[in-house]
Design an enzyme around this catalytic site. Structure first.
Site, PDB file in Angstrom:
ATOM      1  CG  ASN A 212      -2.138  -0.885   1.046  1.00 18.62           C
ATOM      2  OD1 ASN A 212      -2.596  -1.105  -0.076  1.00 18.62           O
ATOM      3  ND2 ASN A 212      -2.670  -1.402   2.140  1.00 18.62           N
ATOM      4  CG  HIS A 217      -4.477   2.694   0.294  1.00 19.36           C
ATOM      5  ND1 HIS A 217      -4.443   1.854   1.377  1.00 19.36           N
ATOM      6  CD2 HIS A 217      -3.840   3.829   0.699  1.00 19.36           C
ATOM      7  CE1 HIS A 217      -3.846   2.439   2.400  1.00 19.36           C
ATOM      8  NE2 HIS A 217      -3.466   3.651   2.013  1.00 19.36           N
ATOM      9  CG  ASP A 221      -8.408  -1.456  -2.380  1.00 19.51           C
ATOM     10  OD1 ASP A 221      -8.054  -1.834  -1.247  1.00 19.51           O
ATOM     11  OD2 ASP A 221      -8.947  -0.351  -2.602  1.00 19.51           O
ATOM     12  CD  GLU A 247      -2.869  -6.816   6.453  1.00 20.76           C
ATOM     13  OE1 GLU A 247      -1.854  -6.684   7.150  1.00 20.76           O
ATOM     14  OE2 GLU A 247      -3.772  -5.956   6.406  1.00 20.76           O
TER      15      GLU A 247
END
Length: 336
Positions: A212, A217, A221, A247
């Protein structure tokens, strides 16, 4: 008890109807026995006891489909019987029954039950003082049923949407922690009742924060959604995947022994090594695995899997660690 009423809509309707029957019918039953109208009193008492029995069955077995259908038949059938025995005053009992039938059972069954009740009263005919009154009653009963159907259908759609929002992770599309808690409790109960074995896997993506931080991000994702897709393609339909948070994910498998569980985990780790990537390279995961023990609670079961996951992370990540089996630690599979 309150939790079941909040989470099971049909059970709450069944319970409400039973309580209403006890409070609403009991005084009339007593009054009719005191007036010497034994037949009407027996009918009222039978309806009340049957509805109460349906509620008890629903609470004990959890089978709200059968009990709801039974109670819809009893309510409408009882209203028809009251109308036939008492006459015109008994007609009013059918209207609330026409409404509640759509909440107690499926719409197709409710429509059939309502039509059968109205037709039965019309064929019997004794409750009506004139033909005009009979057809007026039929028309209003149909209108009430149509309105009840529309309201029940819309309510069901909204309930399903809210349930979906409350139990599904919006990013990955898998069930969330709330659903996981319920499914783990059901698995423990099922194991105690049937003896079926269950396996629990807690997995955590390694160095996910770094992904990230370095790539954004949106990339993180994408990694999560790709990982979920890979797992779902390589597990059975009966297996369930949940997003535990961030996660971390939980995989619940039924009917697996230790040998089968190890084979599944080895395959999942190998698949992730081959196909799970981000712009900086491959993505790995650490796994904590626990088979359900006899008499173990859901919290204790999850805690053992979490402890195994902690060991996998502490020992260098990208490993599978089995709870209460320190010699079963597996090193990372080689990339294909």
């Amino acid at each position: 008890m309150l939790y079941r009423l909040k989470t099971d809509f049909r059970l709450s309707i069944i319970t409400l109807l039973a309580i209403s029957a006890i409070l609403g019918i009991s005084p009339f039953a007593v009054m009719r026995f005191m007036q010497g109208n034994v037949l009407a009193g027996v009918v009222d008492l039978t309806i009340m006891l049957s509805i109460t029995a349906g509620m008890v069955y629903a609470w004990v077995t959890g089978d709200t489909a059968r009990s709801g259908f039974f109670m819809a038949v009893v309510a409408c059938g009882g209203a028809v019987t009251v109308g036939a025995v008492v006459g015109e005053p008994g007609l009013f009992w059918l209207y609330p029954c026409l409404v509640t039938s759509f909440f107690l059972t499926e719409p197709r069954y409710a429509i059939f039950i309502n039509l059968a009740a109205v037709i039965a009263l019309m064929v019997h005919g004794v409750a009506f003082s004139s033909t005009v009154q009979m057809w007026s009653f039929a028309a209003t009963a149909v209108v009430v049923s149509c309105c009840a159907y529309a309201f029940a259908h819309r309510n069901e759609n909204q309930r399903e949407r809210l349930e979906h929002l409350a139990t599904i992770d919006p990013l990955t599309g898998v069930k969330n922690r709330r659903s996981m808690d319920e499914e783990l409790a059901m698995a423990v109960a099922s194991a105690a009742r049937t003896g079926i074995s269950y396996g629990l896997v807690l997995l955590d993506l390694d160095h996910f924060k770094k992904i990230n931080d370095e790539h954004g991000h949106s990339v993180g994702d994408d990694v999560l959604t790709e990982m979920v897709a890979l797992i779902e393609q390589n597990i059975r339909r009966s297996d369930q995947l949940f997003r535990f948070g961030g996660e971390e994910f939980v995989l619940l498998m039924s009917g697996v022994d230790e040998t089968g569980l190890r084979a599944v985990m080895h395959n999942l780790q190998h698949i992730m090594h081959r196909f799970l990537r981000h712009p900086g390279g491959k993505v790995t995961a650490s796994f904590g695995v626990a088979l359900l023990k006899s008499g173990e609670s859901p919290d204790a079961w999850l805690a053992r899997a979490d402890e195994a996951l902690y060991k996998a992370k502490a020992n260098g990540r990208d490993q599978i660690v089995y709870a209460d089996d320190s010699d079963a630690q597996e090193p990372a599979a080689e990339s294909a």
